[in-house]
Design an enzyme around this catalytic site. Structure first.
Site, PDB file in Angstrom:
ATOM      1  N   ASP A 175      -0.973  18.894 -21.458  1.00  0.00           N
ATOM      2  CA  ASP A 175      -1.532  17.739 -21.375  1.00  0.00           C
ATOM      3  C   ASP A 175      -0.910  16.920 -22.598  1.00  0.00           C
ATOM      4  OD1 ASP A 175      -3.459  15.774 -21.849  1.00  0.00           O
ATOM      5  OD2 ASP A 175      -5.063  17.548 -22.072  1.00  0.00           O
ATOM      6  N   LYS A 191      -2.013   6.578 -23.504  1.00  0.00           N
ATOM      7  CA  LYS A 191      -1.653   6.340 -24.665  1.00  0.00           C
ATOM      8  C   LYS A 191      -0.196   6.014 -25.100  1.00  0.00           C
ATOM      9  CE  LYS A 191      -6.126   8.706 -24.383  1.00  0.00           C
ATOM     10  NZ  LYS A 191      -6.782   8.568 -23.146  1.00  0.00           N
ATOM     11  N   ALA A 241      -0.631  13.265 -22.942  1.00  0.00           N
ATOM     12  CA  ALA A 241      -0.852  11.970 -23.474  1.00  0.00           C
ATOM     13  C   ALA A 241      -0.119  10.689 -24.620  1.00  0.00           C
ATOM     14  CB  ALA A 241      -2.721  11.827 -23.482  1.00  0.00           C
ATOM     15  N   PHE A 248      -9.099  18.283 -24.131  1.00  0.00           N
ATOM     16  CA  PHE A 248      -9.619  17.684 -23.847  1.00  0.00           C
ATOM     17  C   PHE A 248     -11.274  17.482 -23.745  1.00  0.00           C
ATOM     18  CE2 PHE A 248     -10.582  12.516 -23.025  1.00  0.00           C
ATOM     19  CZ  PHE A 248     -11.041  12.603 -24.569  1.00  0.00           C
ATOM     20  N   ASP A 249     -12.271  16.378 -24.365  1.00  0.00           N
ATOM     21  CA  ASP A 249     -13.555  16.243 -23.514  1.00  0.00           C
ATOM     22  C   ASP A 249     -12.986  16.602 -22.012  1.00  0.00           C
ATOM     23  OD1 ASP A 249     -12.805  13.932 -24.567  1.00  0.00           O
ATOM     24  OD2 ASP A 249     -14.861  13.713 -24.704  1.00  0.00           O
ATOM     25  N   HIS A 283     -22.437  12.710 -25.104  1.00  0.00           N
ATOM     26  CA  HIS A 283     -21.749  11.591 -26.168  1.00  0.00           C
ATOM     27  C   HIS A 283     -21.604  10.495 -25.498  1.00  0.00           C
ATOM     28  CE1 HIS A 283     -17.529  12.933 -24.521  1.00  0.00           C
ATOM     29  NE2 HIS A 283     -17.443  11.454 -25.130  1.00  0.00           N
ATOM     30  N   TYR A 330       0.632  -0.914   0.349  1.00  0.00           N
ATOM     31  CA  TYR A 330      -0.133  -0.132   0.080  1.00  0.00           C
ATOM     32  C   TYR A 330       1.070   1.025   0.061  1.00  0.00           C
ATOM     33  CZ  TYR A 330      -3.969   2.634   1.115  1.00  0.00           C
ATOM     34  OH  TYR A 330      -5.011   3.526   1.425  1.00  0.00           O
TER      35      TYR A 330
END
Ligand code: F0G
Length: 461
Positions: A217, A260, A219, A126-127, A452, A73
């Site tokens: 960001d 990704k 990714a 990004f969304d 969506h 942990y």
């Protein structure tokens, strides 16, 4: 056309059977799914190009690394292994894992929102990033170059920031109302389009001038570095790692969906350059939101696989093959007259459905109509990136229009062969031949946020 391609830089060690179900069955299943392929079972999909997120194949080294997972942990050995890789690549002082990209976003973005009426500015959010900005009470403003919207026209770095607009936005809103500048690399929503180093550098300089934090960001940061190497002067002799490091030098915070360019099925990264106070604040929040800071929602074995995947994703042979698959599919479509975002970007071919089905208005979701037709045609699942995804304006509640009504054919990493891409190309081309018969869609159920994913729809007329 150039049908030639270089063979995969790997051989296949394990297989997962896929099958194509009948067209009649697909018609029934799509109707049951409310004309939203997110609701399809993956076993009813022949070739799944919904996303490149967590859908890639791990290498034998990654599978072997799983066995080393330390599931403690606190203070897991696997955490320290991953931490050393993240620090080596980014050059940053602090690292905290998160369960995936949006986990990193939910923990970090609210820390930068200090009062009401603040905004983040990105080349393109990004969304989920947009959703977390809005949940934190801020606005998400996109600031991409105009060339990005001219899908048919070549530009080497369509993901670039519009620098004049960026400066004007900061001046207009006041720098005290800007929470941060988010560099999305590659620019996913605009077509996996790269951002040049020169543009990143100029963006960072503007942010510094106004004293604003810079976030990456990232990714698909390795894919972005590959494009810089290919297309930008002065980088052809640099390694992908060197280019990536140069990119990280420009920012203060790195958020990554490791699903990704981490070549992993799950995972996220928060890295902070040197702001110890911010690190401590994030550490405090990560415990209740994601997990103890040495696992942050990831299992020990997943951290091991990610530590290996991050390094494999910087391999040039791997990246060259990946980009070539995307180029190949794009070229096959373009040659048949199918309108695409050109040149193709990093992780997907984006079909321009405003040009594909101009008779369908934006608020009847032309790209969703093409996505559905492709599933019926050949069992291929793609995804809409357009007005369905964008949702409604927070003030007026009207559907948001955009010139980019796109169908994304997203290519998972190391998963499909060129033969699969031929099936995809033929399916899209067949739908294109029947494009005049496509119909728009209306909601039978519309969720309030990120609609969506779970919306239900029906064809009009
Ligand atoms: N940022 C970018 C640029 C992304 O593309 C994604 C995810 C995220 C953040 C969020 O990361 O999914 O790990 O929580 N993109 C996926 C896609 C879902 O299909 O493009 P996540």
């Amino acid at each position: 056309m150039k049908k030639s391609y270089k063979a995969e830089p790997y051989r296949i060690k394990m297989v997962e059977p896929i099958r194509e179900i009948s067209k009649d069955k697909r018609i029934e299943l799509l109707e049951n799914a409310g004309y939203n392929p997110f609701a399809l079972r993956s076993e009813d999909v022949y070739i799944d190009l919904l996303t490149d997120s967590g859908t890639g194949a791990m290498s034998h080294e990654q599978w072997a690394a799983l066995m080393r997972g330390d599931e403690a942990y606190a203070g897991s050995r696997s955490f320290y292994r991953l931490e050393s890789v993240v620090k080596h690549i980014t050059g940053y002082d602090y690292f905290i894992p998160a369960h995936q990209g949006r986990g990193a976003e939910q923990v970090v973005l609210p820390k930068l929102v200090k009062h009401d009426n603040m905004a983040f500015i990105s080349n393109m959010h990004f969304d989920t990033t947009r959703a977390h900005v809005e949940i934190a009470g801020a606005r998400a403003i996109d600031c991409t170059i105009d060339e990005c919207f001219k899908t048919g026209e070549y530009h080497p770095f369509k993901g670039n920031f519009h620098l004049d607009k960026l400066r004007a936005l900061i001046d207009e809103r006041g720098k005290e109302n800007i929470a941060g500048i988010i560099m999305t690399i590659t620019n996913n929503s605009a077509g996996g389009q790269p951002v040049s180093m020169a543009n990143l550098r100029a963006t960072a300089a503007i942010a510094r001038e106004y004293g604003l934090p810079v976030l990456i960001d990232g990714a698909r940061y390795a894919e972005n570095a590959w494009f810089v190497k290919q297309r930008e002067q002065g980088y052809k002799d640099k390694s992908i790692l060197e280019i990536a490091r140069e990119t990280f030098e420009l920012a203060d915070i790195f958020l990554m969906s490791a699903k990704k360019d981490g070549l992993s099925n799950m995972g996220g990264i928060i890295a902070i350059r040197n702001d110890k106070e911010l690190y401590r604040e994030v550490q405090g929040t990560v415990v209740p939101m994601e997990g103890f800071p040495t696992y942050g929602g990831m299992s020990g074995r997943d951290m091991e696989a990610l530590a290996v995947g991050l390094q494999e994703a910087l391999d040039e042979d791997y990246l060259t093959h990946r980009m070539d698959q995307v180029r190949y599919l794009g070229e096959r479509l373009k040659e048949a007259g199918v309108p695409i975002q050109y040149p193709t970007g990093g992780h997907a071919v984006f079909v321009d459905c405003k040009a594909f089905a101009p008779h369908i208005p934006f608020d009847q979701f032309p790209a969703q109509s093409v996505v559905n037709a492709l599933y019926l045609e050949s069992g291929v699942r793609a995804v809409e990136i357009g007005s369905l995804l964008l949702g409604r304006d927070p003030d007026t509640k009207a559907n948001i229009d955009t010139p980019l009504q796109l169908m994304r054919l997203t290519i998972p990493r190391r998963t499909y062969t060129y033969a699969h891409l031929d099936v995809v190309a033929e399916g899209v081309i067949n739908v294109y031949k029947k494009r005049k018969t496509l119909r728009g869609l209306r909601f039978t159920y519309e969720p309030k946020i990120l609609r969506h994913f779970t919306a239900k729809m029906e064809p009009i007329g």
